[in-house]
Design a protein around this motif. Structure first.
Motif, PDB file in Angstrom:
ATOM      1  N   ASP A   1      47.606-101.351  48.569  1.00 43.75           N
ATOM      2  CA  ASP A   1      47.809-100.126  47.788  1.00 43.75           C
ATOM      3  C   ASP A   1      48.608-100.426  46.525  1.00 43.75           C
ATOM      4  OD1 ASP A   1      46.445 -98.623  49.631  1.00 43.75           O
ATOM      5  OD2 ASP A   1      48.235 -97.923  50.671  1.00 43.75           O
ATOM      6  N   ILE A   2      49.624-101.286  46.651  1.00 44.05           N
ATOM      7  CA  ILE A   2      50.439-101.644  45.498  1.00 44.05           C
ATOM      8  C   ILE A   2      49.585-102.306  44.426  1.00 44.05           C
ATOM      9  CG2 ILE A   2      52.210-103.263  44.699  1.00 44.05           C
ATOM     10  CD1 ILE A   2      53.760-102.612  47.290  1.00 44.05           C
TER      11      ILE A   2
ATOM     12  N   LYS B   1      59.365 -98.659  46.599  1.00 40.99           N
ATOM     13  CA  LYS B   1      59.054 -99.482  47.768  1.00 40.99           C
ATOM     14  C   LYS B   1      58.706-100.912  47.355  1.00 40.99           C
ATOM     15  CE  LYS B   1      56.287 -99.416  51.999  1.00 40.99           C
ATOM     16  NZ  LYS B   1      55.260 -98.685  52.771  1.00 40.99           N
ATOM     17  N   TYR B   2      58.026-101.029  46.257  1.00 38.22           N
ATOM     18  CA  TYR B   2      57.654-102.344  45.718  1.00 38.22           C
ATOM     19  C   TYR B   2      58.904-103.122  45.332  1.00 38.22           C
ATOM     20  CZ  TYR B   2      55.378-105.566  42.363  1.00 38.22           C
ATOM     21  OH  TYR B   2      54.940-106.656  41.671  1.00 38.22           O
ATOM     22  N   HIS B   3      59.841-102.470  44.643  1.00 42.01           N
ATOM     23  CA  HIS B   3      61.083-103.141  44.258  1.00 42.01           C
ATOM     24  C   HIS B   3      61.861-103.580  45.488  1.00 42.01           C
ATOM     25  CE1 HIS B   3      59.914-101.408  40.571  1.00 42.01           C
ATOM     26  NE2 HIS B   3      60.569-100.283  40.656  1.00 42.01           N
ATOM     27  N   ASP B   4      62.007-102.675  46.441  1.00 43.31           N
ATOM     28  CA  ASP B   4      62.830-102.936  47.621  1.00 43.31           C
ATOM     29  C   ASP B   4      62.247-104.039  48.486  1.00 43.31           C
ATOM     30  OD1 ASP B   4      64.455-100.926  46.734  1.00 43.31           O
ATOM     31  OD2 ASP B   4      63.727 -99.417  48.155  1.00 43.31           O
TER      32      ASP B   4
ATOM     33  N   TYR C   1      60.225-110.238  37.698  1.00 48.50           N
ATOM     34  CA  TYR C   1      61.529-109.678  38.068  1.00 48.50           C
ATOM     35  C   TYR C   1      62.101-108.866  36.903  1.00 48.50           C
ATOM     36  CZ  TYR C   1      61.572-112.707  42.186  1.00 48.50           C
ATOM     37  OH  TYR C   1      61.269-113.318  43.377  1.00 48.50           O
ATOM     38  N   LYS C   2      62.968-107.935  37.261  1.00 47.98           N
ATOM     39  CA  LYS C   2      63.565-107.043  36.259  1.00 47.98           C
ATOM     40  C   LYS C   2      64.277-107.831  35.165  1.00 47.98           C
ATOM     41  CE  LYS C   2      66.638-103.026  35.912  1.00 47.98           C
ATOM     42  NZ  LYS C   2      67.526-102.111  36.681  1.00 47.98           N
ATOM     43  N   GLU C   3      65.021-108.864  35.564  1.00 51.31           N
ATOM     44  CA  GLU C   3      65.780-109.650  34.591  1.00 51.31           C
ATOM     45  C   GLU C   3      64.865-110.343  33.584  1.00 51.31           C
ATOM     46  OE1 GLU C   3      68.330-109.357  38.300  1.00 51.31           O
ATOM     47  OE2 GLU C   3      66.199-109.538  37.795  1.00 51.31           O
ATOM     48  N   GLU C   4      63.701-110.788  34.051  1.00 57.71           N
ATOM     49  CA  GLU C   4      62.747-111.452  33.156  1.00 57.71           C
ATOM     50  C   GLU C   4      62.151-110.461  32.159  1.00 57.71           C
ATOM     51  OE1 GLU C   4      61.391-114.632  36.636  1.00 57.71           O
ATOM     52  OE2 GLU C   4      60.187-112.851  36.215  1.00 57.71           O
TER      53      GLU C   4
ATOM     54  N   ASP D   1      52.729-120.731  38.767  1.00 60.00           N
ATOM     55  CA  ASP D   1      52.419-120.827  40.189  1.00 60.00           C
ATOM     56  C   ASP D   1      52.733-119.537  40.936  1.00 60.00           C
ATOM     57  OD1 ASP D   1      55.166-120.983  39.920  1.00 60.00           O
ATOM     58  OD2 ASP D   1      55.429-122.484  41.504  1.00 60.00           O
ATOM     59  N   ARG D   2      53.185-118.519  40.234  1.00 61.71           N
ATOM     60  CA  ARG D   2      53.542-117.233  40.858  1.00 61.71           C
ATOM     61  C   ARG D   2      52.286-116.367  40.946  1.00 61.71           C
ATOM     62  NH1 ARG D   2      58.345-113.938  38.075  1.00 61.71           N
ATOM     63  NH2 ARG D   2      59.469-115.898  38.423  1.00 61.71           N
ATOM     64  N   GLN D   3      51.474-116.624  41.952  1.00 61.72           N
ATOM     65  CA  GLN D   3      50.146-116.025  42.029  1.00 61.72           C
ATOM     66  C   GLN D   3      50.067-114.737  42.842  1.00 61.72           C
ATOM     67  OE1 GLN D   3      46.982-117.443  40.688  1.00 61.72           O
ATOM     68  NE2 GLN D   3      48.577-118.336  39.409  1.00 61.72           N
ATOM     69  N   TYR D   4      50.938-114.571  43.830  1.00 58.41           N
ATOM     70  CA  TYR D   4      50.724-113.527  44.834  1.00 58.41           C
ATOM     71  C   TYR D   4      51.808-112.456  44.804  1.00 58.41           C
ATOM     72  CZ  TYR D   4      47.667-117.204  46.570  1.00 58.41           C
ATOM     73  OH  TYR D   4      46.715-118.184  46.666  1.00 58.41           O
ATOM     74  N   PHE D   5      51.389-111.205  44.967  1.00 59.90           N
ATOM     75  CA  PHE D   5      52.320-110.083  44.921  1.00 59.90           C
ATOM     76  C   PHE D   5      53.074-109.863  46.225  1.00 59.90           C
ATOM     77  CE2 PHE D   5      50.033-109.184  41.106  1.00 59.90           C
ATOM     78  CZ  PHE D   5      50.956-108.547  40.307  1.00 59.90           C
ATOM     79  N   ASP D   6      52.681-110.512  47.285  1.00 64.69           N
ATOM     80  CA  ASP D   6      53.374-110.350  48.563  1.00 64.69           C
ATOM     81  C   ASP D   6      54.180-111.591  48.922  1.00 64.69           C
ATOM     82  OD1 ASP D   6      51.050-111.805  48.803  1.00 64.69           O
ATOM     83  OD2 ASP D   6      50.635-111.160  50.834  1.00 64.69           O
ATOM     84  N   VAL D   7      54.443-112.459  47.958  1.00 64.17           N
ATOM     85  CA  VAL D   7      55.217-113.676  48.180  1.00 64.17           C
ATOM     86  C   VAL D   7      56.423-113.640  47.245  1.00 64.17           C
ATOM     87  CG1 VAL D   7      55.231-116.192  47.973  1.00 64.17           C
ATOM     88  CG2 VAL D   7      53.197-115.026  48.859  1.00 64.17           C
TER      89      VAL D   7
END
Length: 220
Positions: free
Chosen positions: A95-96, A133-136, A167-170, A196-202
């Motif tokens: 869903d995200i 929820k995504y942030h948390d 990330y927020k800082e980036e 290499d940051r490919q996945y939203f659940d990692v």
């Protein structure tokens, strides 16, 4: 190619949609038996109707928009967007990704979104402040957007953008420095660092303050 239905929503023609879905399956090497299409529950008037093609390849899920290309900027390729998660991803992450892609692709002629350029140009970024929820869950606050695949479909040029978690800082780093430095060069340099940051659940390591400051030194 592009059309409005009787309600005024922008949609791909049936032939364009079929050709696009077929090519998406080929490009991303989907397991077509288990792939599915997610439809929006509601499309506001004068907005593009965007569906998401969800397929699997090896150990990952791939979410690819089709329909964003129902609108096209002159002298620019047709645009679609994709995101990735690991196969064991829960429906919540699905869903995200669906919501993220729709937000990146959002295009309303009457109420231009804040990040309209995100759909039309690579190496941009988007904040998503409303997904608590995504942030948390992940610590991510938005995405970076990068041109990834360029191809021709039915004789027309298509560009598929990948969105990767940020990330927020980036994101705030880009925002803070975009007035003094070339905005797109900052985004492109960050994307190179997080390729290499490919996945939203990692969860991945966030770029350090030193790494971010080094980026500014590179683009001076």
């Amino acid at each position: 190619m592009n059309m409005k239905n009787i309600l005024g929503y922008y949609e791909l023609s049936k032939s364009a949609s079929a050709a696009l879905q077929k090519e998406i399956g080929n490009l991303f090497e989907f397991d077509t038996v288990n792939s599915r299409v997610v439809h929006p529950q509601k499309t506001p008037a004068d907005c593009v109707h965007i569906d998401i093609f969800v397929g699997q390849k090896d150990d990952e899920n791939i979410f690819v928009s089709f329909g964003a290309s129902a609108r096209k900027r002159r002298d620019f390729p047709y645009i679609e967007v994709f995101a990735k998660t690991k196969r064991e991803t829960t429906d919540a992450y699905a869903d995200i990704c669906y919501n993220l892609i729709n937000d990146v692709c959002y295009n309303n002629e009457k109420i231009p979104p804040k990040y309209f350029a995100a759909l039309l140009n690579g190496f941009e970024y988007c904040f998503f402040d409303s997904y608590t929820k995504y942030h948390d869950t992940t610590g991510y606050w938005g995405v970076f957007i990068l041109p990834e695949i360029n191809t021709k479909i039915s004789g027309k040029e298509y560009l598929f953008y990948q969105i990767v978690p940020a990330y927020k800082e980036e994101l705030e780093f880009v925002e803070k420095n975009s007035n003094m430095y070339d905005y797109k060069k900052i985004c492109e340099a960050i994307v190179e660092q997080i390729s290499d940051r490919q996945y939203f659940d990692v969860k991945y390591d966030m770029l350090s303050e030193k790494q971010l400051n080094d980026i500014l030194n590179q683009i001076i």
